[in-house]
Design a protein around this motif. Structure first.
Motif, PDB file in Angstrom:
ATOM      1  N   ALA A  50     -25.527 -18.292 -16.485  1.00  0.00           N
ATOM      2  CA  ALA A  50     -25.697 -19.715 -16.157  1.00  0.00           C
ATOM      3  C   ALA A  50     -24.759 -20.567 -17.000  1.00  0.00           C
ATOM      4  CB  ALA A  50     -27.153 -20.133 -16.380  1.00  0.00           C
ATOM      5  N   ASN A  51     -24.577 -20.209 -18.269  1.00  0.00           N
ATOM      6  CA  ASN A  51     -23.689 -20.971 -19.144  1.00  0.00           C
ATOM      7  C   ASN A  51     -22.241 -20.881 -18.661  1.00  0.00           C
ATOM      8  OD1 ASN A  51     -25.549 -22.090 -20.852  1.00  0.00           O
ATOM      9  ND2 ASN A  51     -25.409 -20.464 -22.398  1.00  0.00           N
ATOM     10  N   LEU A  52     -21.847 -19.710 -18.167  1.00  0.00           N
ATOM     11  CA  LEU A  52     -20.469 -19.569 -17.668  1.00  0.00           C
ATOM     12  C   LEU A  52     -20.287 -20.376 -16.386  1.00  0.00           C
ATOM     13  CD1 LEU A  52     -19.846 -15.782 -18.444  1.00  0.00           C
ATOM     14  CD2 LEU A  52     -18.672 -17.756 -19.479  1.00  0.00           C
ATOM     15  N   ARG A  53     -21.334 -20.394 -15.533  1.00  0.00           N
ATOM     16  CA  ARG A  53     -21.253 -21.227 -14.321  1.00  0.00           C
ATOM     17  C   ARG A  53     -21.092 -22.700 -14.713  1.00  0.00           C
ATOM     18  NH1 ARG A  53     -25.130 -17.849 -12.184  1.00  0.00           N
ATOM     19  NH2 ARG A  53     -26.852 -19.269 -12.710  1.00  0.00           N
ATOM     20  N   ARG A  54     -21.864 -23.110 -15.703  1.00  0.00           N
ATOM     21  CA  ARG A  54     -21.774 -24.489 -16.201  1.00  0.00           C
ATOM     22  C   ARG A  54     -20.347 -24.769 -16.677  1.00  0.00           C
ATOM     23  NH1 ARG A  54     -23.782 -26.764 -21.242  1.00  0.00           N
ATOM     24  NH2 ARG A  54     -24.356 -24.686 -21.988  1.00  0.00           N
ATOM     25  N   ALA A  55     -19.752 -23.811 -17.365  1.00  0.00           N
ATOM     26  CA  ALA A  55     -18.392 -23.992 -17.874  1.00  0.00           C
ATOM     27  C   ALA A  55     -17.385 -24.077 -16.723  1.00  0.00           C
ATOM     28  CB  ALA A  55     -18.025 -22.845 -18.816  1.00  0.00           C
ATOM     29  N   GLU A  56     -17.568 -23.216 -15.710  1.00  0.00           N
ATOM     30  CA  GLU A  56     -16.644 -23.244 -14.570  1.00  0.00           C
ATOM     31  C   GLU A  56     -16.653 -24.628 -13.920  1.00  0.00           C
ATOM     32  OE1 GLU A  56     -14.442 -21.217 -13.491  1.00  0.00           O
ATOM     33  OE2 GLU A  56     -14.889 -19.302 -14.450  1.00  0.00           O
ATOM     34  N   HIS A  57     -17.840 -25.209 -13.882  1.00  0.00           N
ATOM     35  CA  HIS A  57     -18.004 -26.555 -13.349  1.00  0.00           C
ATOM     36  C   HIS A  57     -17.132 -27.560 -14.126  1.00  0.00           C
ATOM     37  CE1 HIS A  57     -20.599 -29.097 -10.858  1.00  0.00           C
ATOM     38  NE2 HIS A  57     -20.373 -30.004 -11.792  1.00  0.00           N
ATOM     39  N   LYS A  58     -17.143 -27.424 -15.438  1.00  0.00           N
ATOM     40  CA  LYS A  58     -16.312 -28.314 -16.268  1.00  0.00           C
ATOM     41  C   LYS A  58     -14.832 -27.979 -16.091  1.00  0.00           C
ATOM     42  CE  LYS A  58     -20.049 -29.981 -18.194  1.00  0.00           C
ATOM     43  NZ  LYS A  58     -20.605 -31.260 -17.758  1.00  0.00           N
ATOM     44  N   PHE A  59     -14.526 -26.706 -15.921  1.00  0.00           N
ATOM     45  CA  PHE A  59     -13.121 -26.326 -15.732  1.00  0.00           C
ATOM     46  C   PHE A  59     -12.565 -26.960 -14.447  1.00  0.00           C
ATOM     47  CE2 PHE A  59     -13.936 -22.114 -18.219  1.00  0.00           C
ATOM     48  CZ  PHE A  59     -13.788 -22.778 -19.426  1.00  0.00           C
ATOM     49  N   ASP A  60     -13.414 -26.992 -13.389  1.00  0.00           N
ATOM     50  CA  ASP A  60     -12.994 -27.668 -12.151  1.00  0.00           C
ATOM     51  C   ASP A  60     -12.554 -29.101 -12.459  1.00  0.00           C
ATOM     52  OD1 ASP A  60     -13.761 -25.409 -10.764  1.00  0.00           O
ATOM     53  OD2 ASP A  60     -15.650 -26.260 -10.021  1.00  0.00           O
ATOM     54  N   LEU A  61     -13.430 -29.752 -13.222  1.00  0.00           N
ATOM     55  CA  LEU A  61     -13.185 -31.143 -13.570  1.00  0.00           C
ATOM     56  C   LEU A  61     -11.917 -31.280 -14.404  1.00  0.00           C
ATOM     57  CD1 LEU A  61     -14.591 -33.862 -13.337  1.00  0.00           C
ATOM     58  CD2 LEU A  61     -15.815 -33.332 -15.438  1.00  0.00           C
ATOM     59  N   MET A  62     -11.728 -30.365 -15.345  1.00  0.00           N
ATOM     60  CA  MET A  62     -10.554 -30.430 -16.216  1.00  0.00           C
ATOM     61  C   MET A  62      -9.270 -30.257 -15.411  1.00  0.00           C
ATOM     62  SD  MET A  62     -12.041 -28.296 -19.479  1.00  0.00           S
ATOM     63  CE  MET A  62     -10.442 -28.060 -20.260  1.00  0.00           C
ATOM     64  N   GLU A  63      -9.330 -29.387 -14.408  1.00  0.00           N
ATOM     65  CA  GLU A  63      -8.139 -29.216 -13.572  1.00  0.00           C
ATOM     66  C   GLU A  63      -7.814 -30.504 -12.828  1.00  0.00           C
ATOM     67  OE1 GLU A  63      -9.008 -25.749 -11.223  1.00  0.00           O
ATOM     68  OE2 GLU A  63      -8.075 -24.406 -12.697  1.00  0.00           O
ATOM     69  N   ARG A  64      -8.859 -31.193 -12.363  1.00  0.00           N
ATOM     70  CA  ARG A  64      -8.627 -32.460 -11.661  1.00  0.00           C
ATOM     71  C   ARG A  64      -8.065 -33.511 -12.621  1.00  0.00           C
ATOM     72  NH1 ARG A  64     -14.074 -34.001  -8.778  1.00  0.00           N
ATOM     73  NH2 ARG A  64     -12.737 -35.557  -7.759  1.00  0.00           N
ATOM     74  N   LEU A  65      -8.523 -33.475 -13.880  1.00  0.00           N
ATOM     75  CA  LEU A  65      -8.032 -34.425 -14.880  1.00  0.00           C
ATOM     76  C   LEU A  65      -6.659 -34.037 -15.412  1.00  0.00           C
ATOM     77  CD1 LEU A  65     -11.222 -34.991 -17.082  1.00  0.00           C
ATOM     78  CD2 LEU A  65      -9.973 -36.785 -15.842  1.00  0.00           C
ATOM     79  N   ILE A  97     -23.783 -45.511  -7.175  1.00  0.00           N
ATOM     80  CA  ILE A  97     -23.633 -44.658  -8.359  1.00  0.00           C
ATOM     81  C   ILE A  97     -22.393 -43.789  -8.150  1.00  0.00           C
ATOM     82  CG2 ILE A  97     -24.746 -42.850  -9.743  1.00  0.00           C
ATOM     83  CD1 ILE A  97     -26.096 -45.664  -9.823  1.00  0.00           C
ATOM     84  N   PRO A  98     -21.536 -43.674  -9.161  1.00  0.00           N
ATOM     85  CA  PRO A  98     -20.242 -42.999  -8.944  1.00  0.00           C
ATOM     86  C   PRO A  98     -20.377 -41.494  -8.689  1.00  0.00           C
ATOM     87  CG  PRO A  98     -20.494 -43.626 -11.251  1.00  0.00           C
ATOM     88  CD  PRO A  98     -21.638 -44.238 -10.511  1.00  0.00           C
ATOM     89  N   ASP A  99     -19.430 -40.978  -7.926  1.00  0.00           N
ATOM     90  CA  ASP A  99     -19.376 -39.536  -7.651  1.00  0.00           C
ATOM     91  C   ASP A  99     -19.343 -38.702  -8.929  1.00  0.00           C
ATOM     92  OD1 ASP A  99     -19.606 -39.210  -4.950  1.00  0.00           O
ATOM     93  OD2 ASP A  99     -17.465 -39.521  -4.566  1.00  0.00           O
ATOM     94  N   ASN A 100     -18.653 -39.209  -9.948  1.00  0.00           N
ATOM     95  CA  ASN A 100     -18.555 -38.428 -11.189  1.00  0.00           C
ATOM     96  C   ASN A 100     -19.934 -38.086 -11.743  1.00  0.00           C
ATOM     97  OD1 ASN A 100     -15.855 -38.799 -10.898  1.00  0.00           O
ATOM     98  ND2 ASN A 100     -15.601 -40.160 -12.663  1.00  0.00           N
ATOM     99  N   TYR A 101     -20.871 -39.016 -11.544  1.00  0.00           N
ATOM    100  CA  TYR A 101     -22.232 -38.764 -12.027  1.00  0.00           C
ATOM    101  C   TYR A 101     -22.806 -37.532 -11.335  1.00  0.00           C
ATOM    102  CZ  TYR A 101     -27.268 -39.306 -12.683  1.00  0.00           C
ATOM    103  OH  TYR A 101     -28.583 -39.077 -12.979  1.00  0.00           O
ATOM    104  N   TYR A 102     -22.608 -37.461 -10.033  1.00  0.00           N
ATOM    105  CA  TYR A 102     -23.174 -36.330  -9.281  1.00  0.00           C
ATOM    106  C   TYR A 102     -22.381 -35.050  -9.537  1.00  0.00           C
ATOM    107  CZ  TYR A 102     -25.958 -39.992  -7.348  1.00  0.00           C
ATOM    108  OH  TYR A 102     -26.835 -41.044  -7.247  1.00  0.00           O
ATOM    109  N   ASP A 103     -21.073 -35.191  -9.710  1.00  0.00           N
ATOM    110  CA  ASP A 103     -20.277 -34.013 -10.042  1.00  0.00           C
ATOM    111  C   ASP A 103     -20.789 -33.387 -11.338  1.00  0.00           C
ATOM    112  OD1 ASP A 103     -18.833 -34.460  -7.804  1.00  0.00           O
ATOM    113  OD2 ASP A 103     -17.081 -35.314  -8.825  1.00  0.00           O
ATOM    114  N   ASP A 104     -21.156 -34.239 -12.262  1.00  0.00           N
ATOM    115  CA  ASP A 104     -21.678 -33.723 -13.530  1.00  0.00           C
ATOM    116  C   ASP A 104     -23.063 -33.103 -13.352  1.00  0.00           C
ATOM    117  OD1 ASP A 104     -21.509 -33.638 -16.563  1.00  0.00           O
ATOM    118  OD2 ASP A 104     -23.391 -34.698 -16.257  1.00  0.00           O
ATOM    119  N   LEU A 105     -23.904 -33.768 -12.572  1.00  0.00           N
ATOM    120  CA  LEU A 105     -25.247 -33.236 -12.310  1.00  0.00           C
ATOM    121  C   LEU A 105     -25.173 -31.859 -11.650  1.00  0.00           C
ATOM    122  CD1 LEU A 105     -27.829 -35.690 -10.705  1.00  0.00           C
ATOM    123  CD2 LEU A 105     -27.987 -34.462 -12.873  1.00  0.00           C
TER     124      LEU A 105
END
Lengths: 610, 610
Positions: B83-98, B519-527
């Motif tokens: 689950a922690n790695l899935r959580r990280a992959e989620h952040k990696f997606d975001l980092m690639e977009r940033l 409410i911004p999409d970023n909020y839901y992307d994080d959720l």
């Protein structure tokens, strides 16, 4: 109450409330309190004699329950006992004038206090004997941070050993519960030894590493860490990435972000310079060339009159701007009538340097944009400090911009030069200001502290060059927002002039009708516990305040406030005293408020009509 | 710099600055920074997509140096690794977009973290492997308060054991120097393992017993001490003297003293009652009868329109005052056009009680003067809370004062009742307000915390009766003074209505054109790291926010702000969730600011023109 059947009188210590003692007594009475504890500092700052306070309390139906605090008495080295008893007699005199029976003695924090409960008991017994002769009594309280006595069980034991009817205990819920002491042992204390009870609640403190980290970080150079040493080591280890600031700070979190970002960058540039990255160098300022004031219309005649009475003369006018030059010896004050800056304040501090252009280049590199010569012909090279005032870089020839009409008169009132400039800061500019004056003028923090002023807490910090030629004393009201309930209290700024004979200066200025600030008798009555009568009488006669530190003494006096925002101080440093008389600032503030209220009486002025 | 020859890029974390991320990027660029660390909370609250932030940074010449923070990863129980790695992959997606390469992982603080450096190294190695597949890397930082890893030497050792090229260290001067760690060992770390450096200074903290005592005492009932138990013991021991308050408090020291003295007396009366001294008793309020709003001229049509769209109907008019009654089910809102109270705010909270006269007698005994019936015919018995709003005591027949023109409609938008009233407080009324609602309405503190809002720190505290029929959520901006740099940010107040189906409520209100807050999409992307796609999509579609605690879940949505000072919330409590969605308040505040700026565009609005 049901536990005992009868209602206890309700009291409140004057320290709980804002204002001067006049405000506090009135507020306590209106809220229905039966009595007050009088905190010594409130008494010292008022112009009301103890008898008048006693009468006022009687008129308001308030009993004076306690006089507090008397410090550092018990278990002192025996050679100090006699002096301590004299000090106590001095307070007993005052208590008799106030009509208060009980004095609070809190456990000693002095480093040389002796860890000997029998000695403590014997000395307290003597104190009680002195009190009893006057029908007074002593309530002994264990401070939670007392040097040796810091629990109520130990203070109760000492009181039991002393075994004197005029000696009992004061219990303070804070000192007991903050340490997690078990209140169960209170049952063992004889009821007739419980002289006084002080109640306070408190939140459990949360100042752990996490709270410190999330609320109180600062930009490099604004705190206490050795970041140069730290950064050198990281770079030496081969770090190749960016230098990135991560600062969680409650004040920065709500400050205008462009200003905060500039402060941040300045901190980084200064840190980089400290490990060898070049910034434009500039020679240190050699002295204060002049201070510039912007008198408002109402303030102007009075301000000019005071300057003249203090011995200054109008010696020139600026060639292109409506700016007057006033001089006395090497002291110069400009009255700037053409500035767009806010009125009635210190708008500029000019420092003399051998290379103003270099100073300006350095300031510019540190993100303090230099004003265009066009805009400020009076001061060709200047930058804005965080509070909006100007720092002006001058060479020795700065007078060329003035039509000189008279030579600077020699000192006529024993004033010798500028000691320091005191600038009150907007609450969220304090750390930025420190960094600004350090990085741009090379001044270093010399003095850092806080004190309780009549209208709230004040933080103070003094900066100086190594030779003490340019000194700036910053202060900030920590929480104060606006002046909602005390409109007579703005945040005035002042120039402090140095003298080598403050009494001669005071006499000369009084002869010239300089409006000097009256300091209340209570202040001198309190000083009497420390000073001999001849010196005390002289201070009192001239309204001179007194302070001392390990290295010397400090004598100072103040003028009235002009236009609500500017006043002058005269200071005499004896020996190597290095402070700024901060301990007396609350007395000065209360006196300035009285002065203002006396000139603008009205129903809206708290305390004026009572 | 001389230590290394080349200048390092200079960066700043967005947490250092106030505002929304748009303000922060602009400020960082203008001050000359080369890069920024993006703090997750700043991203979540903005309506700018990550790609837009990336582009904005590029336009401003800012590199995004770091994405932070990723928490509680290393040395977790093995069952949580996936689950922690899935959580990280989620952040990696975001980092690639940033377009950011390095993620900060701070050492775990989770209570079930395992004290095993080999496990920590193995898990971090896996994380680095995932990062490396995308060309990203991980900088591991020892928090000073990490559960097991809290020194840089230990984090360096773990990184060495993991031995992966995409895993390195982040050094933060605060975490190292605050603990007094010797920075000398930094020399032993290979330079290529030093991925990131964060610089912060800090003052040495002074929160010892003395500081706690002199700055943070409170009146009884406002803090954490058991003063009833303490007082009982002192009285049982036979104490005969007064009950005297001695409270050193920075806020009280600058508050209007008459108000503070009343607060003090109320605290003492309440304490005495707790040990058995009688005060007039009053039955507990049974529910919120109505909430009264004072719409300003500009706000009024919009507010009435929103109420109608939310399902409320105008059901009556006051017999003598220009006051409208709006109802839906058991929810009632008064629009008071005749009040002298400030406009655009919640001016009154009426509670129903079986004995309003007894409630008033109790309030009066607690120094909350009851208004004369003459002055407020609309609310015969009311008192003023510390913030100036009224608390009104009603019986069940309070409608008799109204000409009723229509029956209350049943709920038409799935709203069932009032969940809570949220009142922003003046900064120096917070502790007084808690005591007021506790002593006079019998409400108890249920929730106490603080959070970083975009424009500064906010403290929050919720009070409730035991049955949760009357809940008040107080909040206060801790340091904020005025709204100098962000005029679009006042302190609005709101009423929260309860629903048992927030999606149906949202649909019904949207169909009626209620202006719901986006409410911004970023909020839901994080959720998305926490919730499954179907639930997430539904929240996103309806602009519903999400929170959970140990006992349940919380869904809530907001309307736009009306007249800058009033808005509405709809909340659904699932299970025994007992909070108020405070974690989402910063997102709501940023959204409200966007809404206001979108309606009043102008050059003076920060962020609007960029």
């Amino acid at each position: 109450m049901s536990d005992t059947g009868t209602r206890r009188p309700r009291g409140i210590a004057t320290v709980c409330l804002s204002g001067t003692i006049e405000d506090k007594l009135d507020a306590a009475a209106r809220a229905g309190f039966d009595g007050v504890e009088i905190f010594e500092d409130d008494l010292i700052a008022t112009s009301w004699a103890p008898e008048r306070i006693r009468q006022r309390c009687a008129d308001l139906g308030l009993n004076i329950d306690l006089y507090q605090p008397f410090r550092d008495f018990e278990a002192a080295p025996p050679r100090r006992l006699a002096a301590n008893l004299r000090r106590a007699e001095h307070k007993f005199d005052l208590m008799e004038r106030l009509g208060v029976v009980t004095m609070l003695v809190c456990s000693s924090v002095a480093p040389d206090t002796i860890d000997d409960d029998d000695l403590a008991a014997a000395q307290l017994r003597q104190l009680a004997e002195h009190a009893a002769r006057r029908g007074l009594r002593v309530a002994y309280e264990a401070l939670a941070w007392g040097r040796h006595v810091n629990t109520y069980t130990r203070s109760a034991d000492i009181v039991a050993r002393a075994d004197h009817p005029a000696l009992g205990l004061c219990l303070d819920s804070f000192h007991i519960l903050s340490r997690g002491s078990d209140p169960g042992d209170i049952a063992d204390i004889p009821g007739d030894k419980l002289f006084f009870l002080q109640l306070a609640d408190a939140p459990r403190p949360r100042m752990d590493l996490l709270q410190w980290s999330r609320h109180h970080r600062l930009f490099p150079g604004q705190g206490d860490f050795d970041l140069s040493g730290f950064l050198r080591r990281v770079l030496a280890a081969g770090y190749q990435g960016p230098l990135s600031l991560e600062v969680f700070n409650d004040v920065f979190r709500q400050a205008e972000p462009h200003r905060a970002a500039i402060d941040a960058m300045r901190s980084l540039l200064t840190l980089e310079e400290s490990i060898g990255a070049p910034l434009p160098e500039a020679p240190a300022p050699s002295e204060v060339a002049f201070t510039s004031l912007t008198p408002g219309e109402n303030c102007r005649p009075e301000l000019a009159q005071t300057l003249a009475a203090m011995g200054f003369a109008l010696t020139g006018r600026h060639r292109r701007q409506p700016v007057e030059l006033w001089e006395q010896g090497t002291m110069r004050v400009l009255l700037d009538d053409g500035s767009d800056d806010p009125h009635d304040r210190i708008s500029g501090l000019a420092v003399e340097t051998t290379d103003p252009a270099a100073a300006a280049r350095r300031a510019e590199a540190l993100l303090a944009p230099v004003s265009s010569p066009e805009a400020t012909a009076a001061a060709p090279l200047s930058v804005r400090a965080p509070d909006g005032s100007r720092v002006i870089f001058c060479d020795a020839d700065w007078r060329r911009d003035f039509h000189l009409t008279a030579p600077a008169p020699p000192s006529r009132t024993h004033l010798l030069g500028v000691d320091h400039i005191a600038l009150t800061q907007p609450f969220d500019h304090f750390d930025a200001a420190t960094l600004f004056y350090h990085s741009i003028l090379g001044l270093n923090t010399e003095d850092d502290g806080e004190y309780a002023a009549p209208f709230g807490l004040v933080r103070s910090r003094a900066l100086s060059d190594p030779r003490h030629r340019v000194r700036i004393a910053l202060s900030v009201a920590l929480l104060r927002r606006g002046a909602e309930w005390s409109p007579g209290v703005p945040a005035p700024q002042h120039i402090a002039f140095a003298t080598d004979d403050i009494f001669a200066a005071a006499e000369a200025m009084r002869a010239n009708a300089v409006p000097l600030l009256s300091i209340p008798d209570n202040y001198y009555d309190d000083l009497g516990a420390r000073l001999a009568p001849p010196q005390l009488d002289r201070l009192r006669a001239h309204h001179v305040l007194y302070d001392r530190d390990r290295r010397g003494e400090f004598l100072h006096l103040y003028t009235a406030v002009h236009g609500n925002r500017v006043f002058f101080e005269v200071v005499q440093r004896i020996g190597d005293y290095s402070g700024y008389g901060t301990a007396n600032a609350p007395v000065r503030m209360a006196a300035h408020r009285r002065y203002r209220l006396s000139r603008t009486p009205g129903p809206g002025s708290p305390g004026s009509a009572r």
